[in-house]
Design a protein around this motif. Structure first.
Motif, PDB file in Angstrom:
ATOM      1  N   SER A 150       0.841  -1.193   0.000  1.00  0.00           N
ATOM      2  CA  SER A 150       0.000   0.000   0.000  1.00  0.00           C
ATOM      3  C   SER A 150       0.877   1.245   0.000  1.00  0.00           C
ATOM      4  O   SER A 150       2.087   1.175   0.211  1.00  0.00           O
ATOM      5  CB  SER A 150      -0.907  -0.003   1.236  1.00  0.00           C
ATOM      6  OG  SER A 150      -0.121  -0.149   2.414  1.00  0.00           O
ATOM      7  N   LEU A 192      -4.251   2.374  -2.187  1.00  0.00           N
ATOM      8  CA  LEU A 192      -3.706   3.726  -2.212  1.00  0.00           C
ATOM      9  C   LEU A 192      -4.571   4.668  -1.386  1.00  0.00           C
ATOM     10  O   LEU A 192      -5.800   4.588  -1.420  1.00  0.00           O
ATOM     11  CB  LEU A 192      -3.643   4.267  -3.642  1.00  0.00           C
ATOM     12  CG  LEU A 192      -2.872   3.456  -4.681  1.00  0.00           C
ATOM     13  CD1 LEU A 192      -3.008   4.099  -6.054  1.00  0.00           C
ATOM     14  CD2 LEU A 192      -1.400   3.334  -4.286  1.00  0.00           C
ATOM     15  N   VAL A 194      -4.742   8.782  -1.354  1.00  0.00           N
ATOM     16  CA  VAL A 194      -4.257   9.987  -2.017  1.00  0.00           C
ATOM     17  C   VAL A 194      -4.828  11.189  -1.283  1.00  0.00           C
ATOM     18  O   VAL A 194      -6.045  11.267  -1.045  1.00  0.00           O
ATOM     19  CB  VAL A 194      -4.664  10.020  -3.500  1.00  0.00           C
ATOM     20  CG1 VAL A 194      -4.183  11.310  -4.163  1.00  0.00           C
ATOM     21  CG2 VAL A 194      -4.101   8.800  -4.233  1.00  0.00           C
ATOM     22  N   VAL A 213      -6.841  10.594  -9.403  1.00  0.00           N
ATOM     23  CA  VAL A 213      -7.967   9.972  -8.713  1.00  0.00           C
ATOM     24  C   VAL A 213      -9.032   9.540  -9.722  1.00  0.00           C
ATOM     25  O   VAL A 213      -9.601   8.441  -9.611  1.00  0.00           O
ATOM     26  CB  VAL A 213      -8.547  10.940  -7.662  1.00  0.00           C
ATOM     27  CG1 VAL A 213      -9.857  10.404  -7.094  1.00  0.00           C
ATOM     28  CG2 VAL A 213      -7.538  11.157  -6.531  1.00  0.00           C
ATOM     29  N   GLY A 216      -7.846   6.418 -11.354  1.00  0.00           N
ATOM     30  CA  GLY A 216      -7.971   5.286 -10.446  1.00  0.00           C
ATOM     31  C   GLY A 216      -9.403   4.799 -10.335  1.00  0.00           C
ATOM     32  O   GLY A 216      -9.660   3.583 -10.322  1.00  0.00           O
ATOM     33  N   SER A 221      -9.730   1.035  -8.996  1.00  0.00           N
ATOM     34  CA  SER A 221      -8.602   0.823  -8.102  1.00  0.00           C
ATOM     35  C   SER A 221      -9.050   0.898  -6.645  1.00  0.00           C
ATOM     36  O   SER A 221     -10.067   1.523  -6.306  1.00  0.00           O
ATOM     37  CB  SER A 221      -7.521   1.884  -8.355  1.00  0.00           C
ATOM     38  OG  SER A 221      -7.010   1.794  -9.655  1.00  0.00           O
ATOM     39  N   LEU A 223      -8.651   2.742  -3.964  1.00  0.00           N
ATOM     40  CA  LEU A 223      -8.118   4.093  -3.756  1.00  0.00           C
ATOM     41  C   LEU A 223      -9.039   4.877  -2.842  1.00  0.00           C
ATOM     42  O   LEU A 223     -10.233   5.004  -3.102  1.00  0.00           O
ATOM     43  CB  LEU A 223      -7.977   4.798  -5.111  1.00  0.00           C
ATOM     44  CG  LEU A 223      -7.242   6.139  -5.143  1.00  0.00           C
ATOM     45  CD1 LEU A 223      -6.616   6.369  -6.519  1.00  0.00           C
ATOM     46  CD2 LEU A 223      -8.186   7.318  -4.828  1.00  0.00           C
TER      47      LEU A 223
END
Length: 261
Positions: A150, A192, A194, A213, A216, A221, A223
């Motif tokens: 991660s 992830l 962000v 973003v 993703g 993803s 995220l």
């Protein structure tokens, strides 16, 4: 190089705005790569293990960053206090030196994995934390090494997507590495977080995070996005507001949830 007095920039002289008591072991000067390259490991106070590890990614060479800030990146109060903070939460914090940031970062991860048993870490439970101009190198690591679980990518230059040249322009202006190639370098298979600082003063960062973003989400993803609309660049060391402190806590909780073994 011999270190000079740090520059007067508060981002280079301040610790993380959220602190926890910490009295764990710090192993400094562990050689990796050739003998001139070293890493420091901040251990939790408990004597169990193995531990998940957080590597604080460097996208500047020590020489280049030292010319800007008067200290190597790993020796900034912000980085040392972040390493203590993750260790206080039961993870290992790793800081390291760099001559060539891309190859040295890869070598650092490889060393941790190859020596996981003697270092009392879990070699397949490694996470990254990167901010600002260090983020492109973290993205490269996500794409280059197995065993990275991660990453927290905080107020950073990301990828040049949809015709953008923001990261390339930043690498031309600042001595940061940019080892990626647009959408082809989008990391897949990693969890992830962000974080965007809405009042970031560096051109291209907020737009680049938005594009990252969106990419993703289009890829489904794993995220999580935190948009701190009132945040400034380096808010984790410059802004002691309750909202800033809460976001630091959320970054720690994210890393714990992915890395604690």
């Amino acid at each position: 190089m011999s270190e000079q007095e740090p520059a007067a920039n508060a981002a280079f002289t301040s610790e993380v705005v959220y602190q926890l008591p910490y009295n764990g072991e710090i192993r400094e000067g562990i050689a990796f790569g050739d003998d001139s390259q070293t890493l420091d490991i901040y251990y939790p106070e408990t004597q169990t293990g193995p531990y998940g590890a957080v590597v604080f990614v460097m996208g500047f060479s020590d020489q280049a960053f030292g010319a800007i800030a008067g200290k190597h990146l790993k020796n900034l109060p912000s980085y040392k206090s972040w390493a203590r903070l993750v260790a206080a939460r039961g993870l290992v914090g790793v800081l390291y030196t760099t001559v060539e940031p891309v190859s040295d970062s890869l070598c650092c991860i490889e060393y941790l994995q190859a020596h996981a048993s003697e270092l009392n870490i879990e070699g397949n439970s490694i996470g990254l934390w990167a901010c600002s101009g260090n983020v492109p190198n973290a993205i490269h690591l996500l794409n280059s090494k197995q065993g990275i679980d991660s990453a927290v990518l905080c107020y950073g230059f990301m990828l040049d997507l949809n015709g953008s040249t923001g990261v390339r322009d930043a690498a031309a202006q600042f001595p940061v590495v940019n080892p990626n190639n647009g959408a082809e370098s989008f990391p897949e298979g990693n969890a992830l977080m962000v974080v965007r600082a809405g009042k970031d003063e560096f051109a291209g960062i907020t737009e680049g995070i938005e594009a990252f973003v969106a990419e993703g989400r289009a890829r489904n993803s794993d995220l999580e996005f935190i948009d701190y609309s009132d945040g400034v660049h380096s808010f984790d060391v410059l802004d002691s507001s309750p909202q800033s402190i809460e976001i630091v806590k959320r970054m720690l909780q994210f890393l714990e949830s992915k890395l604690k073994v």
